[in-house]
Design an enzyme around this catalytic site. Structure first.
Site, PDB file in Angstrom:
ATOM      1  N   SER A  59       0.828  -1.218   0.000  1.00  0.00           N
ATOM      2  CA  SER A  59       0.000   0.000   0.000  1.00  0.00           C
ATOM      3  C   SER A  59       0.863   1.270   0.000  1.00  0.00           C
ATOM      4  O   SER A  59       0.566   2.233  -0.722  1.00  0.00           O
ATOM      5  CB  SER A  59      -0.966   0.009   1.182  1.00  0.00           C
ATOM      6  OG  SER A  59      -0.293  -0.265   2.394  1.00  0.00           O
TER       7      SER A  59
ATOM      8  N   ARG B 297       3.173  -4.885  16.691  1.00  0.00           N
ATOM      9  CA  ARG B 297       1.775  -4.432  16.591  1.00  0.00           C
ATOM     10  C   ARG B 297       0.839  -5.528  17.099  1.00  0.00           C
ATOM     11  O   ARG B 297      -0.217  -5.251  17.656  1.00  0.00           O
ATOM     12  CB  ARG B 297       1.440  -4.068  15.137  1.00  0.00           C
ATOM     13  CG  ARG B 297       2.304  -2.938  14.573  1.00  0.00           C
ATOM     14  CD  ARG B 297       2.082  -2.727  13.087  1.00  0.00           C
ATOM     15  NE  ARG B 297       2.469  -3.895  12.311  1.00  0.00           N
ATOM     16  CZ  ARG B 297       2.366  -4.004  10.984  1.00  0.00           C
ATOM     17  NH1 ARG B 297       1.851  -2.980  10.289  1.00  0.00           N
ATOM     18  NH2 ARG B 297       2.743  -5.081  10.338  1.00  0.00           N
TER      19      ARG B 297
HETATM   20  C1  LIG Z   1      -0.322  -5.907   7.037  1.00  0.00           C
HETATM   21  C2  LIG Z   1       0.361  -6.984   6.287  1.00  0.00           C
HETATM   22  O1  LIG Z   1       0.416  -6.939   5.101  1.00  0.00           O
HETATM   23  S1  LIG Z   1       1.064  -8.230   7.195  1.00  0.00           S
HETATM   24  C3  LIG Z   1       0.927  -9.668   6.129  1.00  0.00           C
HETATM   25  C4  LIG Z   1      -0.500 -10.125   6.027  1.00  0.00           C
HETATM   26  N1  LIG Z   1      -0.625 -11.353   5.215  1.00  0.00           N
HETATM   27  C5  LIG Z   1      -0.836 -12.545   5.781  1.00  0.00           C
HETATM   28  O2  LIG Z   1      -0.933 -12.688   6.997  1.00  0.00           O
HETATM   29  C6  LIG Z   1      -1.010 -13.712   4.826  1.00  0.00           C
HETATM   30  C7  LIG Z   1      -0.202 -14.929   5.287  1.00  0.00           C
HETATM   31  N2  LIG Z   1       1.202 -14.697   5.110  1.00  0.00           N
HETATM   32  C8  LIG Z   1       1.801 -14.793   3.877  1.00  0.00           C
HETATM   33  O3  LIG Z   1       1.178 -15.135   2.873  1.00  0.00           O
HETATM   34  C9  LIG Z   1       3.267 -14.443   3.753  1.00  0.00           C
HETATM   35  O4  LIG Z   1       3.920 -14.694   4.969  1.00  0.00           O
HETATM   36  C10 LIG Z   1       3.494 -12.977   3.323  1.00  0.00           C
HETATM   37  C11 LIG Z   1       2.743 -12.659   2.043  1.00  0.00           C
HETATM   38  C12 LIG Z   1       3.021 -12.016   4.411  1.00  0.00           C
HETATM   39  C13 LIG Z   1       4.990 -12.759   3.100  1.00  0.00           C
HETATM   40  O5  LIG Z   1       5.348 -13.460   1.945  1.00  0.00           O
HETATM   41  P1  LIG Z   1       6.859 -13.829   1.617  1.00  0.00           P
HETATM   42  O6  LIG Z   1       7.752 -12.698   1.902  1.00  0.00           O
HETATM   43  O7  LIG Z   1       6.875 -14.370   0.233  1.00  0.00           O
HETATM   44  O8  LIG Z   1       7.128 -14.975   2.692  1.00  0.00           O
HETATM   45  P2  LIG Z   1       8.218 -16.140   2.659  1.00  0.00           P
HETATM   46  O9  LIG Z   1       9.461 -15.721   1.954  1.00  0.00           O
HETATM   47  O10 LIG Z   1       8.331 -16.609   4.059  1.00  0.00           O
HETATM   48  O11 LIG Z   1       7.495 -17.256   1.754  1.00  0.00           O
HETATM   49  C14 LIG Z   1       8.120 -18.479   1.474  1.00  0.00           C
HETATM   50  C15 LIG Z   1       7.047 -19.548   1.306  1.00  0.00           C
HETATM   51  O12 LIG Z   1       6.380 -19.728   2.570  1.00  0.00           O
HETATM   52  C16 LIG Z   1       5.006 -19.566   2.390  1.00  0.00           C
HETATM   53  N3  LIG Z   1       4.416 -18.909   3.558  1.00  0.00           N
HETATM   54  C17 LIG Z   1       4.771 -17.735   4.104  1.00  0.00           C
HETATM   55  N4  LIG Z   1       3.906 -17.413   5.106  1.00  0.00           N
HETATM   56  C18 LIG Z   1       3.013 -18.425   5.171  1.00  0.00           C
HETATM   57  C19 LIG Z   1       1.866 -18.651   5.957  1.00  0.00           C
HETATM   58  N5  LIG Z   1       1.450 -17.785   6.862  1.00  0.00           N
HETATM   59  N6  LIG Z   1       1.176 -19.791   5.744  1.00  0.00           N
HETATM   60  C20 LIG Z   1       1.573 -20.688   4.805  1.00  0.00           C
HETATM   61  N7  LIG Z   1       2.625 -20.508   4.009  1.00  0.00           N
HETATM   62  C21 LIG Z   1       3.334 -19.382   4.201  1.00  0.00           C
HETATM   63  C22 LIG Z   1       4.868 -18.661   1.193  1.00  0.00           C
HETATM   64  O13 LIG Z   1       3.563 -18.750   0.633  1.00  0.00           O
HETATM   65  C23 LIG Z   1       5.970 -19.179   0.298  1.00  0.00           C
HETATM   66  O14 LIG Z   1       5.491 -20.343  -0.301  1.00  0.00           O
HETATM   67  P3  LIG Z   1       5.921 -20.729  -1.832  1.00  0.00           P
HETATM   68  O15 LIG Z   1       7.404 -20.923  -1.784  1.00  0.00           O
HETATM   69  O16 LIG Z   1       5.143 -21.950  -2.120  1.00  0.00           O
HETATM   70  O17 LIG Z   1       5.533 -19.559  -2.688  1.00  0.00           O
HETATM   71  O1  LIG Z   2       5.399  -4.384   5.768  1.00  0.00           O
HETATM   72  C1  LIG Z   2       4.719  -5.098   5.014  1.00  0.00           C
HETATM   73  O2  LIG Z   2       5.164  -5.630   3.972  1.00  0.00           O
HETATM   74  C2  LIG Z   2       3.330  -5.427   5.341  1.00  0.00           C
HETATM   75  C3  LIG Z   2       2.854  -4.816   6.620  1.00  0.00           C
HETATM   76  O3  LIG Z   2       3.022  -5.366   7.685  1.00  0.00           O
HETATM   77  C4  LIG Z   2       2.226  -3.499   6.546  1.00  0.00           C
HETATM   78  O4  LIG Z   2       2.199  -2.891   5.476  1.00  0.00           O
HETATM   79  O5  LIG Z   2       1.731  -3.014   7.578  1.00  0.00           O
END
Ligand SMILES: CC(=O)SCCNC(=O)CCNC(=O)[C@H](O)C(C)(C)COP(=O)(O)OP(=O)(O)OC[C@H]1O[C@@H](n2cnc3c(N)ncnc32)[C@H](O)[C@@H]1OP(=O)(O)O
Ligand SMILES: O=C([O-])CC(=O)C(=O)O
Length: 471
Positions: A277, A362
């Site tokens: 974002s 957080r």
């Molecule tokens: C406010 C925010 O944006 S905070 C984030 C909110 N999002 C979530 O909670 C969704 C669940 N979490 C995720 O999908 C991921 O951890 C993300 C998108 C936040 C970060 O993604 P990345 O930086 O790519 O994480 P990472 O390098 O650890 O990923 C490696 C692998 O682990 C997997 N992985 C990472 N987190 C999770 C999870 N919570 N559950 C299952 N698998 C996961 C990824 O999907 C990826 O799989 P792939 O190799 O098959 O593609």
């Molecule tokens: O930092 C990030 O990639 C995601 C996150 O936690 C936020 O935007 O608050």
């Protein structure tokens, strides 16, 4: 904000230094000035100092490299690539976010509170993000009043929201309304009128203040149309931003909910510049799209399930779990449910992070709020039980680099406790908060003359050829 020593001294001739106590500062401010300095006045003072600061950094360090860019980074979502300037906050993988150098507990301690309240007022956080300084109580009160005065929506925006079908996701409605505010953009008008680029920051500041100020009415209207009833109450010009937002949602008489909103908006506001974002807002703004267009784009990114929509997804996932394993499940039943999520090729929502490698502070701040206000809530207990089980499972699954919870694992449980249990709405609240961080950076970007963003891209074919003969 790093001003030179003489420049700092000159500024503090009219203002007290920042290291004295907040209460003493507030008293002092009252006695030496009848009207507190406005945020715009203070920001205008800081611009030339920051120009000097950036000039000095570029002169001394401009030619130095961070390190190589790997082909994996190009394919891997640019993870870790140092490519953006973002002044409001910096994220440490272990420690979590610092807003202008201050941790969340430090912000909770230092930022002004509402009378009788104990959580920081987001108005103070915005001042901190923009100036790097902790404002006085009076300055924060003036900001609350300024935002209240700007809060009304153009009637055509109200009609746009009212015309949205109830089946349209609240985030899409939110994005439509924010984008439409561009109709009255001071920046767009000034640009058409031929404003000098040195003056870009001023209409950007005005638009950003209008944007933040109007979000409670947009969020309140969407919520009432979809889930509530009755007429929207008027903004109370004597109250703070979070009270007015809560009141528009129908929770104004619940003091604990209002406190939750103060904490919620403060901690969701900014997470350095690379998240979807924030980066989207900065990118779109770099084309000199006004703050409404830029932040509308931010919201569309926040609406993705791997980013801000995860708070909705967490609650949906929890509800499915309860349906499957009951309200007081054994650890074994919860573990099985978590494994079934992973085996189904889905993510565990609320866990993992692109940068963080420890529990998100957080998450911790919200957990502490829950321990204080709802320690015996069954859903809070379930969230605590999941916290003990998910990390080991994610580690055992062997993929996620970070097995710990992020901010989204906790927020929905708090909202549900107070009766805001329409999870499709949760990301709208995240969006209200994220405007603070994006807007602060947009103002600085225009003040510093930030250039159009235009990184280089390559095709796979090109990369193959380029590295064919390199080891
Ligand atoms: C406010 C925010 O944006 S905070 C984030 C909110 N999002 C979530 O909670 C969704 C669940 N979490 C995720 O999908 C991921 O951890 C993300 C998108 C936040 C970060 O993604 P990345 O930086 O790519 O994480 P990472 O390098 O650890 O990923 C490696 C692998 O682990 C997997 N992985 C990472 N987190 C999770 C999870 N919570 N559950 C299952 N698998 C996961 C990824 O999907 C990826 O799989 P792939 O190799 O098959 O593609
Ligand atoms: O930092 C990030 O990639 C995601 C996150 O936690 C936020 O935007 O608050």
């Amino acid at each position: 904000m790093r001003a030179t020593a003489p420049a700092r001294a000159a500024l503090f001739k009219t203002r007290p230094p920042l290291n004295i106590s907040r209460a003493a500062f507030a008293l002092g401010a009252r006695s030496y000035a009848s009207k507190p300095q406005t945020l715009k006045e203070r920001f205008a003072e800081l611009i030339p100092l920051e120009h000097e600061n950036v000039k000095a950094i570029r002169k001394e360090h401009g030619h130095k490299a961070f390190g190589p860019v790997t082909v994996d980074q190009v394919y891997g979502g640019m993870r870790g690539l140092p490519a953006l300037l973002w002044d409001g906050s910096v994220l440490d993988a272990e420690e979590g976010i610092r807003f202008r150098g201050k941790t969340i507990p430090e912000c909770q301690e230092l930022l002004p509170k509402a009378p009788g309240g104990s959580e920081p007022l987001p108005e103070g956080l915005f001042w901190l993000l923009l100036t790097g300084e902790v404002p006085t109580v009076e300055q924060v009160q003036a900001l609350s009043a300024d935002w209240a005065a700007r809060a009304a929506l153009p009637s055509f925006v109200e009609e746009l929201i009212d015309a949205c079908p109830s089946t349209l996701h609240p985030m899409s409605q939110f994005s439509i309304a924010v984008t439409a505010l561009n109709h009255d953009s001071a920046f767009a008008k000034a640009y058409q009128d031929g404003v000098h680029k040195k003056e870009y920051w001023e209409p950007t500041f005005e638009d950003s203040m209008d944007l933040i100020a109007k979000l409670p009415n947009i969020a309140g209207r969407i919520y009432r149309n979809l889930f509530g009833s009755g007429k929207l109450p008027a903004i109370d010009p004597t109250k703070d931003y979070s009270y007015n937002l809560s009141n528009l949602l129908g929770f104004g008489d619940n003091q604990a909910f209002v406190e939750l909103m103060r904490l919620y908006i403060t901690i969701h506001s900014d997470h350095e510049g690379g998240n979807v974002s924030a980066h989207t807002g900065k990118l779109v703004g770099s084309a000199l799209s006004d703050p409404f267009l830029a932040f509308g784009a931010s919201l569309n990114g926040l609406a993705g399930p791997l980013h801000g929509l995860a708070n909705q997804e967490v609650l949906i996932w929890l509800q499915r779990m309860i349906k499957q394993v009951g309200e007081n499940p054994s650890d074994d039943a919860v573990k099985e449910y978590i494994w079934s999520t992973l085996k189904g090729g889905q993510v565990v929502p609320g866990y993992g992070h692109a940068v963080l490698r420890k529990t998100d502070p957080r998450y911790t701040a919200q957990r502490e709020f829950a321990l204080k206000h709802l320690p015996n809530d069954p859903l809070f207990k379930l969230v605590g039980q999941i916290y003990k089980l998910v990390p080991d499972i994610l580690l055992a699954a062997g993929k996620a680099k970070n097995p710990w919870p992020n901010v989204d694992a906790h927020s929905g449980v708090l909202l549900t406790y107070y009766g805001l249990d329409q999870m499709k709405f949760y990301t709208v609240l995240f969006g209200v908060s994220r405007a603070f961080g994006v807007a602060a950076q947009l103002i600085w970007d225009r003040a510093l003359g930030a250039p159009l963003e235009r990184p280089k891209s390559y095709s796979s074919e090109h990369l193959k050829k380029m590295f064919a003969n390199r080891s």
